[in-house]
Scaffold this active site. Structure first.
Site: not given
Ligand code: GLU
Length: 415
Positions: A90, A102, A349
Protein backbone atom coordinates in the site's frame (compact mmCIF):
# COMPACT_ATOMS: atom_id res chain seq x y z
CA UNK A 1 -5.38 -21.10 2.57
CA UNK A 2 -4.17 -18.69 5.28
CA UNK A 3 -4.61 -15.01 4.62
CA UNK A 4 -0.85 -14.62 4.16
CA UNK A 5 -0.89 -17.36 1.52
CA UNK A 6 -3.51 -15.23 -0.28
CA UNK A 7 -1.05 -12.34 -0.21
CA UNK A 8 1.74 -14.54 -1.57
CA UNK A 9 -0.57 -15.70 -4.37
CA UNK A 10 -1.29 -12.06 -5.28
CA UNK A 11 2.44 -11.27 -5.27
CA UNK A 12 3.14 -14.35 -7.41
CA UNK A 13 0.63 -13.32 -10.09
CA UNK A 14 1.95 -9.77 -10.38
CA UNK A 15 5.61 -10.91 -10.25
CA UNK A 16 5.06 -13.25 -13.18
CA UNK A 17 3.34 -10.56 -15.25
CA UNK A 18 6.04 -7.92 -14.68
CA UNK A 19 9.11 -10.18 -14.42
CA UNK A 20 10.04 -9.17 -10.86
CA UNK A 21 13.67 -9.72 -9.83
CA UNK A 22 13.74 -13.21 -8.22
CA UNK A 23 15.85 -11.96 -5.30
CA UNK A 24 13.26 -9.30 -4.47
CA UNK A 25 10.51 -11.88 -4.79
CA UNK A 26 12.30 -14.11 -2.26
CA UNK A 27 12.97 -11.25 0.17
CA UNK A 28 9.38 -10.01 0.25
CA UNK A 29 8.01 -13.52 0.78
CA UNK A 30 9.27 -13.35 4.36
CA UNK A 31 8.77 -10.96 7.26
CA UNK A 32 11.79 -9.10 8.61
CA UNK A 33 10.55 -9.51 12.19
CA UNK A 34 7.55 -11.09 13.94
CA UNK A 35 6.78 -10.30 17.58
CA UNK A 36 4.39 -12.21 19.80
CA UNK A 37 3.89 -10.60 23.21
CA UNK A 38 1.96 -11.39 26.39
CA UNK A 39 -0.25 -8.55 27.57
CA UNK A 40 -1.16 -8.95 31.25
CA UNK A 41 -4.16 -7.09 32.66
CA UNK A 42 -5.59 -7.04 36.17
CA UNK A 43 -9.33 -7.06 35.45
CA UNK A 44 -11.89 -4.99 37.37
CA UNK A 45 -12.99 -8.10 39.33
CA UNK A 46 -9.43 -8.61 40.61
CA UNK A 47 -8.56 -11.60 38.38
CA UNK A 48 -5.60 -11.54 35.95
CA UNK A 49 -5.85 -12.21 32.23
CA UNK A 50 -3.03 -12.44 29.75
CA UNK A 51 -3.95 -11.41 26.20
CA UNK A 52 -1.85 -12.36 23.17
CA UNK A 53 -0.56 -9.51 21.02
CA UNK A 54 1.38 -9.41 17.75
CA UNK A 55 3.40 -6.94 15.76
CA UNK A 56 4.58 -8.11 12.34
CA UNK A 57 7.22 -6.08 10.54
CA UNK A 58 7.13 -7.17 6.96
CA UNK A 59 9.49 -4.99 4.97
CA UNK A 60 11.44 -1.75 5.51
CA UNK A 61 13.42 -1.29 2.29
CA UNK A 62 11.38 1.86 1.46
CA UNK A 63 11.24 3.25 5.01
CA UNK A 64 10.14 2.51 8.59
CA UNK A 65 7.40 -0.09 9.08
CA UNK A 66 3.93 1.45 9.07
CA UNK A 67 0.49 0.05 9.76
CA UNK A 68 -2.38 -0.26 12.16
CA UNK A 69 -3.14 -2.24 15.28
CA UNK A 70 -6.44 -4.11 15.54
CA UNK A 71 -8.23 -5.31 18.64
CA UNK A 72 -10.50 -8.18 17.58
CA UNK A 73 -11.34 -11.67 18.84
CA UNK A 74 -10.49 -13.21 15.44
CA UNK A 75 -6.96 -11.75 15.22
CA UNK A 76 -4.41 -14.46 14.42
CA UNK A 77 -0.82 -14.50 13.29
CA UNK A 78 -1.62 -15.42 9.67
CA UNK A 79 -3.95 -12.44 9.46
CA UNK A 80 -1.44 -9.98 10.93
CA UNK A 81 1.27 -11.34 8.59
CA UNK A 82 -1.00 -10.73 5.58
CA UNK A 83 -2.09 -7.29 6.74
CA UNK A 84 1.52 -6.19 7.30
CA UNK A 85 2.57 -7.35 3.82
CA UNK A 86 -0.38 -5.47 2.31
CA UNK A 87 0.87 -2.35 4.14
CA UNK A 88 4.25 -2.70 2.39
CA UNK A 89 2.41 -2.82 -0.92
CA UNK A 90 0.00 0.00 0.00
CA UNK A 91 2.75 2.46 0.95
CA UNK A 92 4.57 1.62 -2.27
CA UNK A 93 1.39 2.05 -4.38
CA UNK A 94 1.00 5.66 -3.23
CA UNK A 95 4.76 6.25 -3.18
CA UNK A 96 5.10 7.33 0.46
CA UNK A 97 8.51 6.51 2.00
CA UNK A 98 7.37 3.81 4.44
CA UNK A 99 7.41 0.04 4.71
CA UNK A 100 4.80 -2.35 6.06
CA UNK A 101 3.84 -3.49 9.55
CA UNK A 102 0.71 -4.49 11.42
CA UNK A 103 -0.24 -5.42 14.95
CA UNK A 104 -3.12 -6.91 16.80
CA UNK A 105 -4.40 -8.24 20.09
CA UNK A 106 -6.76 -11.21 20.35
CA UNK A 107 -9.52 -9.53 22.37
CA UNK A 108 -13.10 -8.35 22.12
CA UNK A 109 -12.63 -4.71 23.22
CA UNK A 110 -16.41 -4.28 23.58
CA UNK A 111 -16.24 -6.64 26.56
CA UNK A 112 -13.60 -4.58 28.43
CA UNK A 113 -14.25 -1.67 30.77
CA UNK A 114 -12.64 1.66 29.88
CA UNK A 115 -9.95 1.06 32.53
CA UNK A 116 -9.24 -2.49 31.34
CA UNK A 117 -8.94 -1.25 27.73
CA UNK A 118 -6.48 1.48 28.69
CA UNK A 119 -4.40 -0.88 30.86
CA UNK A 120 -4.24 -3.48 28.09
CA UNK A 121 -3.24 -0.85 25.51
CA UNK A 122 -0.47 0.55 27.73
CA UNK A 123 0.87 -2.95 28.52
CA UNK A 124 0.93 -3.80 24.81
CA UNK A 125 2.71 -0.51 24.09
CA UNK A 126 5.35 -1.34 26.75
CA UNK A 127 5.85 -4.81 25.28
CA UNK A 128 6.56 -3.52 21.76
CA UNK A 129 8.36 -0.31 22.81
CA UNK A 130 11.88 -1.59 21.98
CA UNK A 131 10.76 -2.26 18.41
CA UNK A 132 8.74 0.88 17.53
CA UNK A 133 9.50 4.57 17.02
CA UNK A 134 9.22 7.28 14.34
CA UNK A 135 12.26 5.90 12.50
CA UNK A 136 11.53 2.24 13.17
CA UNK A 137 7.86 1.31 13.18
CA UNK A 138 4.84 3.60 13.48
CA UNK A 139 1.52 1.98 14.47
CA UNK A 140 -1.91 3.51 13.76
CA UNK A 141 -5.60 2.69 14.22
CA UNK A 142 -7.25 -0.28 12.54
CA UNK A 143 -10.37 -2.35 13.33
CA UNK A 144 -11.75 -1.37 16.79
CA UNK A 145 -8.85 0.92 17.71
CA UNK A 146 -9.33 4.68 17.99
CA UNK A 147 -7.57 8.03 18.28
CA UNK A 148 -7.86 7.79 22.06
CA UNK A 149 -6.10 4.40 22.03
CA UNK A 150 -3.32 5.90 19.87
CA UNK A 151 -2.99 8.72 22.44
CA UNK A 152 -2.41 6.17 25.21
CA UNK A 153 0.30 4.46 23.14
CA UNK A 154 2.05 7.79 22.41
CA UNK A 155 1.85 8.67 26.11
CA UNK A 156 3.19 5.33 27.36
CA UNK A 157 6.04 5.31 24.83
CA UNK A 158 6.91 8.93 25.66
CA UNK A 159 6.96 8.17 29.40
CA UNK A 160 9.36 5.25 28.85
CA UNK A 161 11.63 7.39 26.63
CA UNK A 162 11.47 10.30 29.06
CA UNK A 163 10.54 12.79 26.31
CA UNK A 164 7.64 13.53 23.99
CA UNK A 165 7.70 11.24 20.97
CA UNK A 166 4.32 11.93 19.43
CA UNK A 167 5.42 10.54 16.05
CA UNK A 168 5.58 7.01 17.43
CA UNK A 169 1.96 6.46 16.36
CA UNK A 170 -0.44 8.18 13.97
CA UNK A 171 -4.20 8.53 13.97
CA UNK A 172 -4.06 10.40 17.28
CA UNK A 173 -6.70 12.92 18.32
CA UNK A 174 -5.93 16.51 17.27
CA UNK A 175 -5.23 17.50 20.88
CA UNK A 176 -2.50 14.84 21.09
CA UNK A 177 -0.68 15.80 17.89
CA UNK A 178 -3.02 14.25 15.35
CA UNK A 179 -3.44 15.56 11.82
CA UNK A 180 -6.38 17.39 10.34
CA UNK A 181 -8.26 15.04 8.05
CA UNK A 182 -6.85 11.76 9.40
CA UNK A 183 -10.26 10.52 10.60
CA UNK A 184 -11.83 10.90 7.16
CA UNK A 185 -8.70 10.11 5.13
CA UNK A 186 -9.42 6.49 4.21
CA UNK A 187 -12.82 7.31 2.77
CA UNK A 188 -11.62 10.59 1.24
CA UNK A 189 -8.88 8.68 -0.60
CA UNK A 190 -11.43 6.05 -1.65
CA UNK A 191 -13.66 8.80 -3.06
CA UNK A 192 -10.81 10.26 -5.13
CA UNK A 193 -10.03 6.86 -6.62
CA UNK A 194 -13.68 6.00 -7.26
CA UNK A 195 -14.31 9.35 -8.97
CA UNK A 196 -11.25 8.88 -11.18
CA UNK A 197 -12.38 5.37 -12.10
CA UNK A 198 -15.92 6.52 -12.94
CA UNK A 199 -14.68 9.49 -14.95
CA UNK A 200 -12.17 7.43 -16.92
CA UNK A 201 -14.59 4.61 -17.64
CA UNK A 202 -17.34 7.07 -18.60
CA UNK A 203 -19.69 5.56 -16.07
CA UNK A 204 -20.58 8.68 -14.07
CA UNK A 205 -24.33 9.24 -13.90
CA UNK A 206 -26.50 11.13 -11.44
CA UNK A 207 -28.03 9.05 -8.65
CA UNK A 208 -25.77 6.01 -9.02
CA UNK A 209 -26.70 3.40 -6.41
CA UNK A 210 -24.32 2.18 -3.72
CA UNK A 211 -24.35 -0.56 -1.08
CA UNK A 212 -21.80 -0.32 1.73
CA UNK A 213 -20.78 -3.26 3.90
CA UNK A 214 -19.28 -2.08 7.20
CA UNK A 215 -20.13 1.12 9.07
CA UNK A 216 -16.95 1.74 11.05
CA UNK A 217 -14.63 4.67 10.42
CA UNK A 218 -14.11 4.00 6.71
CA UNK A 219 -17.63 2.83 5.81
CA UNK A 220 -19.55 5.55 7.63
CA UNK A 221 -17.50 8.45 6.22
CA UNK A 222 -17.64 6.88 2.75
CA UNK A 223 -21.43 6.74 3.05
CA UNK A 224 -21.46 10.40 4.10
CA UNK A 225 -19.24 11.57 1.23
CA UNK A 226 -21.20 9.57 -1.36
CA UNK A 227 -24.50 10.92 0.02
CA UNK A 228 -23.19 14.50 -0.11
CA UNK A 229 -22.05 14.01 -3.72
CA UNK A 230 -25.51 12.85 -4.81
CA UNK A 231 -24.97 9.09 -4.97
CA UNK A 232 -27.96 7.06 -3.76
CA UNK A 233 -26.79 4.98 -0.79
CA UNK A 234 -29.44 2.22 -0.80
CA UNK A 235 -27.91 -0.08 1.82
CA UNK A 236 -25.44 -0.07 4.70
CA UNK A 237 -24.54 -2.71 7.28
CA UNK A 238 -22.57 -3.20 10.47
CA UNK A 239 -21.36 -6.38 12.19
CA UNK A 240 -24.92 -7.15 13.36
CA UNK A 241 -27.10 -6.58 10.26
CA UNK A 242 -27.95 -4.28 7.36
CA UNK A 243 -30.44 -1.58 6.40
CA UNK A 244 -31.94 -1.25 2.91
CA UNK A 245 -34.04 1.49 1.32
CA UNK A 246 -34.69 1.38 -2.41
CA UNK A 247 -35.20 5.18 -2.54
CA UNK A 248 -31.89 5.82 -0.78
CA UNK A 249 -30.98 6.27 2.88
CA UNK A 250 -30.54 9.58 4.62
CA UNK A 251 -26.95 8.89 5.69
CA UNK A 252 -26.62 11.58 8.41
CA UNK A 253 -29.72 10.07 10.07
CA UNK A 254 -28.08 6.60 9.97
CA UNK A 255 -24.85 8.03 11.41
CA UNK A 256 -26.52 9.74 14.35
CA UNK A 257 -28.90 6.79 14.87
CA UNK A 258 -26.04 4.28 14.92
CA UNK A 259 -24.12 6.47 17.40
CA UNK A 260 -27.16 6.76 19.68
CA UNK A 261 -28.63 3.25 19.39
CA UNK A 262 -25.62 1.10 18.51
CA UNK A 263 -26.75 -0.51 15.26
CA UNK A 264 -27.79 0.52 11.74
CA UNK A 265 -30.81 -1.80 11.93
CA UNK A 266 -32.26 0.55 14.56
CA UNK A 267 -32.34 3.41 12.03
CA UNK A 268 -35.58 2.53 10.22
CA UNK A 269 -36.41 6.25 10.17
CA UNK A 270 -33.53 6.91 7.74
CA UNK A 271 -35.72 6.49 4.65
CA UNK A 272 -39.12 5.44 3.29
CA UNK A 273 -39.98 1.78 3.87
CA UNK A 274 -36.56 0.83 5.21
CA UNK A 275 -35.99 -2.89 5.60
CA UNK A 276 -33.56 -4.80 7.76
CA UNK A 277 -31.38 -7.13 5.64
CA UNK A 278 -28.43 -9.42 6.37
CA UNK A 279 -24.83 -8.71 5.46
CA UNK A 280 -25.00 -11.58 2.98
CA UNK A 281 -28.07 -10.02 1.26
CA UNK A 282 -26.32 -6.67 1.02
CA UNK A 283 -23.51 -8.25 -1.02
CA UNK A 284 -25.96 -9.49 -3.65
CA UNK A 285 -27.88 -6.22 -4.21
CA UNK A 286 -28.26 -5.00 -7.78
CA UNK A 287 -26.35 -1.72 -7.37
CA UNK A 288 -23.88 0.30 -9.39
CA UNK A 289 -21.19 0.28 -6.69
CA UNK A 290 -20.49 -2.18 -3.86
CA UNK A 291 -18.19 -0.77 -1.18
CA UNK A 292 -16.58 -3.36 1.11
CA UNK A 293 -15.47 -1.71 4.34
CA UNK A 294 -15.79 -4.47 6.96
CA UNK A 295 -13.36 -7.35 7.34
CA UNK A 296 -11.43 -9.71 5.06
CA UNK A 297 -12.81 -12.71 3.11
CA UNK A 298 -16.34 -11.31 2.72
CA UNK A 299 -16.66 -12.08 -0.99
CA UNK A 300 -15.45 -15.63 -1.50
CA UNK A 301 -15.81 -18.53 -3.92
CA UNK A 302 -19.29 -19.45 -2.62
CA UNK A 303 -20.92 -16.02 -3.02
CA UNK A 304 -18.91 -14.27 -5.75
CA UNK A 305 -21.30 -15.55 -8.44
CA UNK A 306 -24.18 -13.74 -6.73
CA UNK A 307 -22.58 -10.27 -6.65
CA UNK A 308 -24.57 -8.01 -9.01
CA UNK A 309 -22.74 -4.71 -8.52
CA UNK A 310 -21.06 -3.17 -11.57
CA UNK A 311 -17.88 -2.30 -9.65
CA UNK A 312 -16.47 -3.30 -6.24
CA UNK A 313 -14.44 -0.85 -4.14
CA UNK A 314 -12.34 -2.41 -1.35
CA UNK A 315 -12.09 0.02 1.56
CA UNK A 316 -11.39 -2.85 3.97
CA UNK A 317 -8.20 -4.90 3.72
CA UNK A 318 -8.59 -8.19 1.87
CA UNK A 319 -12.41 -8.37 1.60
CA UNK A 320 -12.28 -10.35 -1.69
CA UNK A 321 -10.49 -13.72 -1.70
CA UNK A 322 -8.23 -14.73 -4.64
CA UNK A 323 -10.83 -17.31 -5.83
CA UNK A 324 -13.54 -14.63 -5.75
CA UNK A 325 -11.20 -12.25 -7.60
CA UNK A 326 -10.99 -14.76 -10.46
CA UNK A 327 -14.77 -15.22 -10.53
CA UNK A 328 -15.45 -11.45 -10.55
CA UNK A 329 -12.81 -10.93 -13.27
CA UNK A 330 -14.41 -13.66 -15.41
CA UNK A 331 -17.81 -12.00 -14.90
CA UNK A 332 -16.42 -8.60 -15.93
CA UNK A 333 -16.89 -6.94 -12.53
CA UNK A 334 -13.86 -4.74 -11.81
CA UNK A 335 -12.46 -4.64 -8.28
CA UNK A 336 -10.69 -1.46 -7.19
CA UNK A 337 -8.22 -3.06 -4.80
CA UNK A 338 -7.61 -2.32 -1.12
CA UNK A 339 -3.94 -1.39 -1.49
CA UNK A 340 -5.05 1.53 -3.67
CA UNK A 341 -8.64 2.23 -2.54
CA UNK A 342 -7.92 2.53 1.20
CA UNK A 343 -4.42 4.02 0.95
CA UNK A 344 -5.68 7.52 1.81
CA UNK A 345 -5.56 6.51 5.49
CA UNK A 346 -1.88 5.68 5.59
CA UNK A 347 -1.10 8.65 3.35
CA UNK A 348 -2.52 11.11 5.89
CA UNK A 349 -0.80 9.06 8.61
CA UNK A 350 2.43 9.85 6.79
CA UNK A 351 1.45 13.55 6.81
CA UNK A 352 0.83 13.25 10.57
CA UNK A 353 4.27 11.75 11.11
CA UNK A 354 5.89 14.54 9.09
CA UNK A 355 4.00 17.18 11.13
CA UNK A 356 4.97 15.53 14.43
CA UNK A 357 8.64 15.37 13.45
CA UNK A 358 8.63 19.01 12.35
CA UNK A 359 6.36 20.05 15.25
CA UNK A 360 4.56 22.24 12.73
CA UNK A 361 0.92 21.59 11.85
CA UNK A 362 -0.99 21.97 8.61
CA UNK A 363 -4.52 23.24 7.93
CA UNK A 364 -7.29 20.92 6.80
CA UNK A 365 -7.07 22.52 3.36
CA UNK A 366 -3.34 21.77 3.10
CA UNK A 367 -3.96 18.12 3.98
CA UNK A 368 -6.69 17.79 1.35
CA UNK A 369 -4.59 19.59 -1.25
CA UNK A 370 -1.71 17.15 -0.69
CA UNK A 371 -3.83 13.97 -0.51
CA UNK A 372 -5.71 14.30 -3.79
CA UNK A 373 -2.78 14.40 -6.25
CA UNK A 374 -1.20 11.38 -4.53
CA UNK A 375 -4.39 9.31 -4.90
CA UNK A 376 -5.02 10.48 -8.46
CA UNK A 377 -1.51 9.73 -9.68
CA UNK A 378 -1.55 6.30 -7.98
CA UNK A 379 -4.80 5.57 -9.82
CA UNK A 380 -3.37 6.77 -13.14
CA UNK A 381 -0.31 4.51 -12.80
CA UNK A 382 -2.51 1.53 -12.01
CA UNK A 383 -4.95 2.24 -14.80
CA UNK A 384 -2.00 2.47 -17.22
CA UNK A 385 -0.56 -0.83 -15.92
CA UNK A 386 -3.92 -2.56 -16.31
CA UNK A 387 -3.92 -1.60 -19.99
CA UNK A 388 -0.23 -2.36 -20.59
CA UNK A 389 -0.33 -5.81 -18.95
CA UNK A 390 -3.98 -6.54 -19.83
CA UNK A 391 -4.61 -7.46 -16.18
CA UNK A 392 -6.93 -6.70 -13.27
CA UNK A 393 -6.62 -3.53 -11.21
CA UNK A 394 -5.31 -5.64 -8.31
CA UNK A 395 -2.54 -7.12 -10.42
CA UNK A 396 -1.84 -3.64 -11.79
CA UNK A 397 -1.60 -2.20 -8.26
CA UNK A 398 0.78 -4.94 -7.15
CA UNK A 399 2.92 -4.28 -10.25
CA UNK A 400 3.09 -0.59 -9.32
CA UNK A 401 4.08 -1.43 -5.74
CA UNK A 402 6.55 -4.18 -6.60
CA UNK A 403 8.30 -1.97 -9.15
CA UNK A 404 8.94 0.67 -6.47
CA UNK A 405 10.11 -1.97 -3.99
CA UNK A 406 12.43 -3.47 -6.61
CA UNK A 407 13.82 0.01 -7.39
CA UNK A 408 14.53 0.58 -3.67
CA UNK A 409 16.38 -2.76 -3.40
CA UNK A 410 18.41 -1.95 -6.50
CA UNK A 411 19.26 1.50 -5.20
CA UNK A 412 20.39 0.21 -1.78
CA UNK A 413 21.75 -3.30 -2.38
CA UNK A 414 23.37 -5.23 -5.20
CA UNK A 415 20.47 -7.43 -6.05
N1 GLU B 1 -5.05 0.61 9.43
C1 GLU B 1 -5.00 1.45 8.27
C2 GLU B 1 -4.70 0.63 7.04
O1 GLU B 1 -4.93 -0.56 7.01
C3 GLU B 1 -4.09 2.65 8.44
C4 GLU B 1 -2.65 2.35 8.66
C5 GLU B 1 -1.82 3.58 8.99
O2 GLU B 1 -2.34 4.67 8.95
O3 GLU B 1 -0.65 3.38 9.29
O4 GLU B 1 -4.28 1.14 6.03
Amino acid sequence: MSLFENTLAQIAKASALMGLNPGVRELISRHERILEVSVPVKMDDGTWRVFTGYRCQHNSIRGPYKGGIRFHPDVDLGEVKALSAWMTMKCAVVGIPLGGGKGGIIVDPKKLSARELETMTREYARAITPFIGPEMDIPAPDVYTTGQIMGWIADEYSKIQGRNVLGVVTGKLLAAGGSQGRDTATSQGGMHVLEEYLRESGKTAPGMTVAIQGFGNAGSFMAKFLFEKGFKVVAVSDSKSGLFCVEGLNVPVVMSGKAAKGSVADCLDAGNNCQVITNEQLLTLDVDILVLSALENQVHKDNAETVKAKVVLELANGPVTPEADDILARRGIPVIPDILANAGGVTVSYFELVQNQANYYWSAEEVQAKLKPIMVSAWQAISANAKQYNCTFREAAFISALRRIEDAYKARRSI
